[in-house]
Design an enzyme around this catalytic site. Structure first.
Site, PDB file in Angstrom:
ATOM      1  N   GLY A  70      48.515  94.397  63.487  1.00 48.56           N
ATOM      2  CA  GLY A  70      49.249  93.428  63.687  1.00 48.56           C
ATOM      3  C   GLY A  70      48.333  92.931  65.247  1.00 48.56           C
ATOM      4  N   GLY A  78      48.844  89.035  65.801  1.00 46.75           N
ATOM      5  CA  GLY A  78      49.934  88.212  66.384  1.00 46.75           C
ATOM      6  C   GLY A  78      50.369  88.189  67.891  1.00 46.75           C
ATOM      7  N   ASP A  92      45.041  93.748  60.802  1.00 41.88           N
ATOM      8  CA  ASP A  92      45.887  93.107  60.627  1.00 41.88           C
ATOM      9  C   ASP A  92      45.928  92.544  58.716  1.00 41.88           C
ATOM     10  OD1 ASP A  92      48.596  91.183  60.654  1.00 41.88           O
ATOM     11  OD2 ASP A  92      47.665  90.995  62.680  1.00 41.88           O
ATOM     12  N   ILE A  93      47.304  92.353  58.207  1.00 42.34           N
ATOM     13  CA  ILE A  93      47.052  91.486  56.689  1.00 42.34           C
ATOM     14  C   ILE A  93      46.323  90.370  56.968  1.00 42.34           C
ATOM     15  CG2 ILE A  93      49.277  92.707  55.661  1.00 42.34           C
ATOM     16  CD1 ILE A  93      50.875  89.956  56.740  1.00 42.34           C
ATOM     17  N   ASP A 151      47.722  96.690  55.912  1.00 39.68           N
ATOM     18  CA  ASP A 151      48.949  96.279  55.897  1.00 39.68           C
ATOM     19  C   ASP A 151      50.147  97.728  56.404  1.00 39.68           C
ATOM     20  OD1 ASP A 151      51.257  96.376  54.662  1.00 39.68           O
ATOM     21  OD2 ASP A 151      51.480  96.540  52.709  1.00 39.68           O
ATOM     22  N   TYR A 188      67.221  92.014  63.876  1.00 34.90           N
ATOM     23  CA  TYR A 188      65.920  92.238  64.449  1.00 34.90           C
ATOM     24  C   TYR A 188      66.301  93.359  65.231  1.00 34.90           C
ATOM     25  CZ  TYR A 188      61.961  91.788  67.950  1.00 34.90           C
ATOM     26  OH  TYR A 188      60.992  92.053  68.737  1.00 34.90           O
ATOM     27  N   LYS A 211      65.212  97.108  66.083  1.00 37.95           N
ATOM     28  CA  LYS A 211      64.778  98.093  67.578  1.00 37.95           C
ATOM     29  C   LYS A 211      65.352  98.776  67.513  1.00 37.95           C
ATOM     30  CE  LYS A 211      60.741  95.360  67.519  1.00 37.95           C
ATOM     31  NZ  LYS A 211      60.286  96.175  67.292  1.00 37.95           N
ATOM     32  N   ILE A 250      57.969  86.469  76.046  1.00 37.36           N
ATOM     33  CA  ILE A 250      56.528  86.313  76.127  1.00 37.36           C
ATOM     34  C   ILE A 250      56.241  85.440  76.283  1.00 37.36           C
ATOM     35  CG2 ILE A 250      54.642  87.285  76.097  1.00 37.36           C
ATOM     36  CD1 ILE A 250      56.571  89.622  76.545  1.00 37.36           C
TER      37      ILE A 250
HETATM   38  N1  SER Z   1      60.870  87.314  71.488  1.00 41.60           N
HETATM   39  C1  SER Z   1      61.962  87.872  70.542  1.00 41.60           C
HETATM   40  C2  SER Z   1      61.926  87.511  69.459  1.00 41.60           C
HETATM   41  O1  SER Z   1      62.443  86.011  70.096  1.00 41.60           O
HETATM   42  C3  SER Z   1      62.838  89.068  71.420  1.00 41.60           C
HETATM   43  O2  SER Z   1      61.540  89.588  71.257  1.00 41.60           O
HETATM   44  O3  SER Z   1      62.950  87.436  68.380  1.00 41.60           O
END
Ligand code: SER
Length: 323
Positions: free
Chosen positions: A9, A12, A35-36, A53, A143, A147, A173
């Protein structure tokens, strides 16, 4: 080559800058990007790249053998907003990629693993301010469920099979080299592009929705620090806090540097996700266990984002101005 690193990845938002930084530290031959699909020129031209992949364990093993890889940073994942649209795909990508790497470590093909967790492990029942390291983790998003499950699996492989896996619960981030995609915290990057290109931004979150955030340089610093620490870390996945701000506070900071900037608020379905996440994070444990400390505050990151994006979005004008 004794300690080759593989980034899965690598194209990204975090993968790109992590790869560049690791190549800077360990030399470009020691860091294989994958990465893919291909990514930014800066990344592609800085060292070796493999199409890979993250859900294909055999293909990953081939790359590990080809380069004698010892460490894997698994950065491939589907983020919160996209995962709500494609729950099965998100679960398959986020979980199968992790199982692949944990099993390759268990089978002793690799020695060390980094896996990103997220503030998305928290949910509506979590204390929202200064969220502690150990607390309720009942996420309401696909998501977040992937996690929190991933964290448990990492801890399980660590305890049962002595897999050396380390992890951070990343907040939002902020970065200028590669855009994030499909996340709830993405507004805090998009706003800078729109501020420069159109002097205005429509926020999909309400003005007073505070979320924990971190400038990319701090995120990379944390990732490398936790992988390098020799101390026995108590937790597999650590809270890291940096700053915390609302769309209104970010807009006010941008306005200090771009006085014509305007913001309005049209909250959508992403508001509900943001409301379920903490406002701020308590990272005392990371500070104690591996000396974590962030550097960038809101003012500093705003200055860096505007400065770098102005050059990126309009290089010709910037060169002319500076001549
Ligand atoms: N930045 C991510 C999101 O917004 C949170 O880990 O999905």
């Amino acid at each position: 080559m004794g300690n080759t690193i593989l980034i899965i990845g690598a194209c990204g938002q975090i993968g790109t800058e992590l790869t560049l930084k690791l190549r800077n530290i360990y030399g470009s031959d020691a860091v294989i990007a994958s990465d893919i699909k291909e990514g930014a020129n800066a990344l592609m031209q800085s060292g070796k790249f493999e199409i890979l992949d993250a859900t294909d364990k055999d293909a990953i093993l081939q790359v590990i053998k080809k380069y004698n890889v010892k460490q894997v940073f698994l950065m491939a994942a589907m983020l919160s907003v996209t995962a709500e649209k494609y729950p099965n795909k998100a679960w398959n990508l986020n979980m199968n990629s992790l199982f692949n790497i944990l099993n390759l470590a268990k089978e002793k093909h690799i020695e060390k693993v980094f896996w990103p967790s997220s503030i998305a492990v928290f949910g509506n029942t979590t204390p929202q301010s200064n969220t502690p390291q150990e607390t309720i983790t009942e996420p309401s998003t696909v998501y977040g469920i992937s996690k929190v499950s991933g964290e448990r699996w990492c801890a399980y492989y660590h305890d049962k099979f002595e897999v050396d896996v380390r992890s951070i619960r990343y907040p939002g981030i902020i970065s200028w080299k590669t855009k994030p995609g499909g996340g709830t915290t993405d507004y805090a990057v998009d706003i800078f592009y729109k501020a420069i290109e159109e002097q205005k931004y429509t926020s999909f979150l309400k003005e007073n929705t505070a979320l924990p955030m971190l400038y990319m340089d701090d995120a990379i610093k944390a990732t490398i620090a936790i992988m390098e620490t020799k101390k026995n870390t108590k937790y597999v996945s650590y809270n890291i806090g940096g700053i915390s701000f609302t769309p209104k506070e970010l807009a006010a900071e941008i306005k200090k540097q771009l006085p014509n900037f305007k913001i309005n608020y049209v909250p959508d379905s992403r508001q509900k996700i943001a409301d379920s996440w903490p406002n701020s994070i308590d990272d005392t444990v990371a500070k104690m266990d591996w000396n974590w400390q962030h550097e960038f505050n809101l003012e500093h990151l705003t200055t860096e984002m505007l400065k770098n994006l102005k050059i990126k979005l309009n290089p010709a004008a910037t060169t002319k101005q500076s001549v």
